[in-house]
Design a protein around this motif. Sequence first.
Motif: not given
Length: 408
Positions: A266-269, A300-305, A342-350, A377-386
């Motif tokens: 759950a982390s892009s970074s 660039n975080m499409d999933g988070t957006a 949002a940083a590329g870390i777990p649940e930063a989007g929240l 949900l973070d896991r799915f959006r991080t996958t889309i981000n990557v």
Amino acid sequence: MSHKHAMFILYGIIAGVVAGGFTGWHFGEGAVKVKWIGDLFLDALKMTIVPLVITSIISGIASLGDIRRLGKLGGITLAYYFSTTFIAVAIGLVFVNIIQPGAGLQLSTAHLPDTVAANENAGIGHIFQTMISPNLFDAAAHTKILPIILFSIMFAAALTMLGKPGEVVVSFFDGANKAMLKLIGWIMYMAPIGIFSLVAYRLGKEGGGEAFMNEITAVGWHVATVISGLATHFVFLLMVMFFVAGQGWGYLVGMLRALLTAFGTASSSATLPITMECVRENNINERAARFTLPLGSTINMDGTALYEAAAAMFIAQAYGIELGISAQIIVFITATLAAIGAAGIPEAGLVTMIIVLNAVGLPLEGIGILLAVDWFLDRFRTTINVWGDAVGAAVAHRFMPNDRDAQS
Ligand code: ASP
């Protein structure tokens, strides 16, 4: 890494996700005991992030030779980032307006988590402030990637103007970058067991399969809205990849190790080292990748957006607050900014969602009902981000044809 080894690790990671899900589901809290293994893997990845970002960007940009090419690469990259992020937010808004996941929901006034409460003043200006740090070591110590990226870009630009003395420094960073990539290749062998433990631990922490299902069904329509929106965006990115970047299915398969690692961590970074390795193995222009991927992993975080827009609208619906077209335009703009911030870390989007909620006057307490399922949900959006970053690297590669023969 050879193709055979890469496939071996990929199968290992798939087995890790499945076995981790099974273990967490069945053993519940008992699965928490394996957490330390996942932490070891995460720490090993995180250890490489700062040196990897610095050496990749400096060697990548300096090797562009002419600084005007940086302008071209930067322009293509930013155009791709912004256009795909806008589309992601639009998809989120369309889905949430059609499905209306929050309609008729009875809200409990749950308490805000500490991390969110401490950031109540987060605003748009804050996003710009995170770009420059007065102390690079402090930024490195706290893995604040954006100031490091900005510094590395400027440093590399300066090096290209120095002539001979600059070349010595560039070749140092080039060697250091190659060593980092080797090291990451070794860490990758830990991925199957590391991801197994991360998935088992997280599901176990929620109390196992039954407790998890209860959480999901409580806000089931919200989960369905976000996942179907993300799936639609995934298909959109596939089309971009086919038509604009000129890549085939092989690219998707080649990126699977990174995508599953994104799902597990759950982390892009934390996934960045593996994303870079996969992109490199897929013959993407290294100069393009070394610039676009570190930048993409943080802005660039499409999933988070997509998530930010859908979740904010969900909260509005749950509280029975009507948001008209103009309010939704504000959600559109602020969700984009919140994802960039949002940083590329777990649940930063929240945390950055406060920007969206504040902008349209929605109650921050609404975040409380999202908490129970956010980790999932973070896991799915991080996958889309990557995935968005990987497609971005392929787009940049496509538009830098002259470089293809000159890879380092
Ligand atoms: N976990 C996400 C990432 O690292 C950010 C977020 O949406 O919370 O990409």
